[in-house]
Enzyme design. Structure first.
Site, mmCIF file in Angstrom:
data_model
loop_
_atom_site.group_PDB
_atom_site.id
_atom_site.type_symbol
_atom_site.label_atom_id
_atom_site.label_comp_id
_atom_site.label_asym_id
_atom_site.label_seq_id
_atom_site.Cartn_x
_atom_site.Cartn_y
_atom_site.Cartn_z
ATOM 1 N N GLY A 26 39.898 36.851 41.149
ATOM 2 C CA GLY A 26 40.481 36.416 39.942
ATOM 3 C C GLY A 26 41.992 35.926 39.796
ATOM 4 O O GLY A 26 42.573 36.159 39.087
ATOM 5 N N SER A 28 43.230 33.076 40.232
ATOM 6 C CA SER A 28 43.521 31.388 39.709
ATOM 7 C C SER A 28 44.396 31.591 38.504
ATOM 8 O O SER A 28 44.920 30.599 38.026
ATOM 9 C CB SER A 28 42.213 30.639 39.646
ATOM 10 O OG SER A 28 41.385 31.453 38.715
ATOM 11 N N GLY A 30 46.119 34.152 34.930
ATOM 12 C CA GLY A 30 46.585 35.354 34.243
ATOM 13 C C GLY A 30 47.127 36.570 35.091
ATOM 14 O O GLY A 30 47.891 36.492 35.823
ATOM 15 N N ARG A 51 36.784 30.867 40.835
ATOM 16 C CA ARG A 51 35.860 29.801 41.270
ATOM 17 C C ARG A 51 36.579 28.438 41.209
ATOM 18 O O ARG A 51 36.161 27.437 41.885
ATOM 19 C CB ARG A 51 34.951 29.602 39.863
ATOM 20 C CG ARG A 51 33.825 30.893 40.037
ATOM 21 C CD ARG A 51 33.038 30.889 38.617
ATOM 22 N NE ARG A 51 34.133 31.259 37.570
ATOM 23 C CZ ARG A 51 34.093 31.389 36.331
ATOM 24 N NH1 ARG A 51 32.767 31.034 35.946
ATOM 25 N NH2 ARG A 51 35.056 31.781 35.552
ATOM 26 N N TYR A 188 31.475 43.479 25.821
ATOM 27 C CA TYR A 188 32.754 43.538 26.668
ATOM 28 C C TYR A 188 33.377 44.759 26.645
ATOM 29 O O TYR A 188 33.603 45.604 27.812
ATOM 30 C CB TYR A 188 33.779 42.504 26.247
ATOM 31 C CG TYR A 188 35.281 42.512 26.793
ATOM 32 C CD1 TYR A 188 35.503 42.191 28.144
ATOM 33 C CD2 TYR A 188 36.258 43.125 26.293
ATOM 34 C CE1 TYR A 188 36.453 42.196 28.826
ATOM 35 C CE2 TYR A 188 37.435 43.608 27.081
ATOM 36 C CZ TYR A 188 37.705 42.924 28.218
ATOM 37 O OH TYR A 188 38.721 43.007 29.100
ATOM 38 N N LYS A 192 33.878 47.749 30.076
ATOM 39 C CA LYS A 192 35.135 48.424 30.260
ATOM 40 C C LYS A 192 35.022 49.967 30.363
ATOM 41 O O LYS A 192 35.574 50.655 31.125
ATOM 42 C CB LYS A 192 36.435 47.862 29.508
ATOM 43 C CG LYS A 192 36.636 46.293 29.748
ATOM 44 C CD LYS A 192 37.121 45.990 31.389
ATOM 45 C CE LYS A 192 37.456 44.691 31.365
ATOM 46 N NZ LYS A 192 38.017 44.426 33.104
HETATM 47 N N1 LIG Z 1 44.060 39.399 28.728
HETATM 48 C C1 LIG Z 1 43.825 40.461 28.096
HETATM 49 O O1 LIG Z 1 44.400 40.911 27.024
HETATM 50 C C2 LIG Z 1 43.177 41.635 28.956
HETATM 51 C C3 LIG Z 1 43.433 43.103 28.411
HETATM 52 C C4 LIG Z 1 42.749 44.186 29.069
HETATM 53 C C5 LIG Z 1 42.173 43.691 30.378
HETATM 54 N N2 LIG Z 1 41.900 42.470 30.692
HETATM 55 C C6 LIG Z 1 41.319 42.295 31.916
HETATM 56 O O2 LIG Z 1 42.233 41.546 32.750
HETATM 57 C C7 LIG Z 1 41.279 41.006 33.936
HETATM 58 C C8 LIG Z 1 41.999 39.618 34.208
HETATM 59 O O3 LIG Z 1 41.610 38.716 32.976
HETATM 60 P P1 LIG Z 1 42.951 37.792 32.226
HETATM 61 O O4 LIG Z 1 43.518 38.473 30.950
HETATM 62 O O5 LIG Z 1 44.160 37.598 33.488
HETATM 63 O O6 LIG Z 1 42.144 36.455 32.033
HETATM 64 P P2 LIG Z 1 42.040 35.117 32.856
HETATM 65 O O7 LIG Z 1 43.226 34.402 32.792
HETATM 66 O O8 LIG Z 1 40.915 34.480 32.019
HETATM 67 O O9 LIG Z 1 41.745 35.291 34.262
HETATM 68 C C9 LIG Z 1 40.568 35.815 34.745
HETATM 69 C C10 LIG Z 1 40.092 35.579 36.084
HETATM 70 O O10 LIG Z 1 38.981 35.738 36.713
HETATM 71 C C11 LIG Z 1 38.232 34.872 37.359
HETATM 72 N N3 LIG Z 1 36.881 34.779 37.303
HETATM 73 C C12 LIG Z 1 36.121 35.111 35.879
HETATM 74 N N4 LIG Z 1 34.954 34.783 36.088
HETATM 75 C C13 LIG Z 1 34.777 34.613 37.424
HETATM 76 C C14 LIG Z 1 33.748 34.589 38.495
HETATM 77 N N5 LIG Z 1 32.265 34.548 38.038
HETATM 78 N N6 LIG Z 1 33.864 34.372 39.574
HETATM 79 C C15 LIG Z 1 35.082 34.581 40.292
HETATM 80 N N7 LIG Z 1 35.964 34.617 39.393
HETATM 81 C C16 LIG Z 1 36.031 34.861 38.003
HETATM 82 C C17 LIG Z 1 39.061 33.731 36.714
HETATM 83 O O11 LIG Z 1 38.804 32.636 37.638
HETATM 84 P P3 LIG Z 1 38.059 31.122 37.753
HETATM 85 O O12 LIG Z 1 37.921 31.038 36.222
HETATM 86 O O13 LIG Z 1 38.868 30.170 38.322
HETATM 87 O O14 LIG Z 1 36.697 31.737 38.438
HETATM 88 C C18 LIG Z 1 40.605 34.158 36.587
HETATM 89 O O15 LIG Z 1 41.072 33.871 37.733
HETATM 90 C C19 LIG Z 1 39.937 40.935 33.399
HETATM 91 O O16 LIG Z 1 39.319 41.981 34.168
HETATM 92 C C20 LIG Z 1 40.204 41.228 32.016
HETATM 93 O O17 LIG Z 1 39.079 41.975 31.511
HETATM 94 C C21 LIG Z 1 42.515 41.451 30.094
#
Ligand SMILES: NC(=O)c1ccc[n+]([C@@H]2O[C@H](COP(=O)([O-])OP(=O)(O)OC[C@H]3O[C@@H](n4cnc5c(N)ncnc54)[C@H](OP(=O)(O)O)[C@@H]3O)[C@@H](O)[C@H]2O)c1
Length: 281
Positions: A26, A28, A30, A51, A188, A192
Site C-alpha cells: 500500500g 501508492s 498515505g 493497485r 473495520y 484491527k
Molecule cells: N488514516 C488514518 O486515520 C488511519 C488510522 C489508523 C490506521 N490506519 C491504517 O493505515 C493503513 C494505511 O492507510 P492510509 O491511511 O494511508 O490510507 P490510504 O491513503 O487510503 O492508503 C491505503 C493504501 O492501501 C492500498 N490498498 C488498499 N486496498 C488494496 C488492495 N486490495 N490491494 C493492494 N493495495 C491496497 C492503497 O493502494 P491502491 O488503492 O493503489 O491499491 C493505498 O496505497 C491502513 O492499514 C489503515 O487501516 C489509518
C-alpha cells in the site's frame, strides 16, 4: 501540513555489506508512501506494491532518485496469486528480505445492521487475510536470507561482541480502532482487533521457534490521508475529520516505524500507540 525534521538512523545499512531490503504494501498513498520515503532516505532498497499502477510508478521513480533500488509491482492484495507473484519477484531480484511493513488497508462505513457483504469482505481480505499471507511469505524469505553479523551486548555472548543470526522485522500498521471500539466501528474496528491479536500470536510463535525476527504493531489515531474520503465516500466529511484539530501526518507514522527498526537487535518494540494530542477517543 508541516513535515517534522528527518532524523537519520544510526545503525542501519551503513556498515553492512549489502543494503537491507524492505517491502511496503500500500505504498501508492498515505502512510505507506511516507514509510517508503523514510526507508529510502534511511538507505533501504524497496519492494512496493498497490493497485494503482500510475501512482506506484511515480512513487518508484521518486524513490529511485534517492539512490536506492526499487521493485514496484501492481498487486491486488485480495488475490493470493498476485501476492505470491510479488514475493517471487522479490526473491528473484534480491534473494532476501529484511523488513516487511504490512500497511495496506481500508475502511468502509458499512454498519453491522445494514452493511454490504462485499464491503465487509474487502476489509477482511485486505486488512486481515492479506496481512497474514504477506507475513507468512516474508518469514519464509527472511529465514532464507543470508545470515548477517550483528552487534550484541557483551552480556549475551560473554567476551564476544558479535554473533551471526538470521533476523528480520515485521511491522503491522494497525489502528487505535484495534484497541477500543469507536462510535462508528462497523467491521473495520474488528479487522484491527484481529491485527492486534495476530501480532501477539506471531510474537509467541516466533519466540517458540527461537527466531530473531521481531514483530511491531503500530496503532495510529486519526492520520490525514485518503482514508477518510474512502471511508465516508465524501470529500466534505474527510475535510471535517481532518480539520477538527491538528491530526497526525503520515510522516509521524513513518517516524514510529523508523524508531522500531532502529533498536538494537536485543530490543523488540511490540506496540506503539499514537494519537493526535487533542483526540479524546
Ligand atoms: N488514516 C488514518 O486515520 C488511519 C488510522 C489508523 C490506521 N490506519 C491504517 O493505515 C493503513 C494505511 O492507510 P492510509 O491511511 O494511508 O490510507 P490510504 O491513503 O487510503 O492508503 C491505503 C493504501 O492501501 C492500498 N490498498 C488498499 N486496498 C488494496 C488492495 N486490495 N490491494 C493492494 N493495495 C491496497 C492503497 O493502494 P491502491 O488503492 O493503489 O491499491 C493505498 O496505497 C491502513 O492499514 C489503515 O487501516 C489509518
Amino acid at each position: 501540513m508541516t513535515t517534522p525534521p528527518h532524523i537519520p538512523l544510526q545503525n542501519l545499512s551503513a556498515d553492512r555489506p549489502q543494503r537491507s531490503v524492505a517491502m511496503v504494501t500500500g505504498a501508492s498513498s498515505g502512510i505507506g508512501l511516507a514509510i517508503a520515503q523514510r526507508l529510502a532516505a534511511d538507505g533501504y532498497d524497496l519492494a512496493i506494491c498497490a493497485r494503482r499502477q500510475q501512482r506506484l510508478m511515480e512513487v518508484a521513480q521518486s524513490l529511485r532518485q534517492q539512490g536506492v533500488t526499487v521493485l514496484a509491482q501492481t498487486v491486488d492484495l485480495r488475490d493470493e496469486a498476485q501476492i505470491l507473484s510479488f514475493f517471487a519477484a522479490v526473491k528473484n531480484h534480491w534473494g532476501r528480505l529484511n523488513v516487511l511493513v504490512n500497511n495496506a488497508g481500508l475502511g468502509h462505513n458499512e454498519p453491522m445492521m445494514t452493511g454490504k457483504t462485499d464491503a465487509w469482505r474487502e476489509m477482511l481480505d485486505v486488512n486481515v487475510l492479506a496481512l497474514c499471507i504477506c507475513t507468512r511469505e516474508a518469514i519464509s524469505l527472511m529465514n532464507e536470507t543470508e545470515t548477517e553479523t550483528v552487534g550484541l551486548p557483551t552480556s549475551e555472548v560473554g567476551a564476544a561482541t558479535e554473533a551471526t543470526v538470521k533476523a528480520g522485522q515485521i511491522v503491522h500498521i494497525s489502528s487505535m480502532s484495534g484497541h477500543r471500539v469507536p462510535a462508528i466501528a462497523g467491521i473495520y474496528s474488528a479487522t484491527k482487533f484481529a491485527v492486534r491479536s495476530l501480532s501477539e500470536t506471531l510474537r509467541r510463535e516466533l519466540r517458540a521457534a527461537n527466531s530473531n525476527i521481531r514483530i511491531t504493531a503500530i496503532s495510529p489515531g486519526i492520520v490525514e490521508t485518503e482514508f477518510a474520503q474512502k471511508y465516508h465516500q465524501s470529500v466534505e466529511q474527510a475535510k471535517t475529520t481532518y480539520s477538527q484539530f491538528p491530526v497526525l501526518q503520515a510522516s509521524d507514522i513513518a517516524n514510529a516505524v523508523a524508531y522500531a527498526l532502529s533498536q538494537p537487535s536485543h530490543v523488540e518494540v511490540n506496540d506503539i500507540l499514537l494519537r493526535p494530542t487533542q483526540q479524546s477517543s
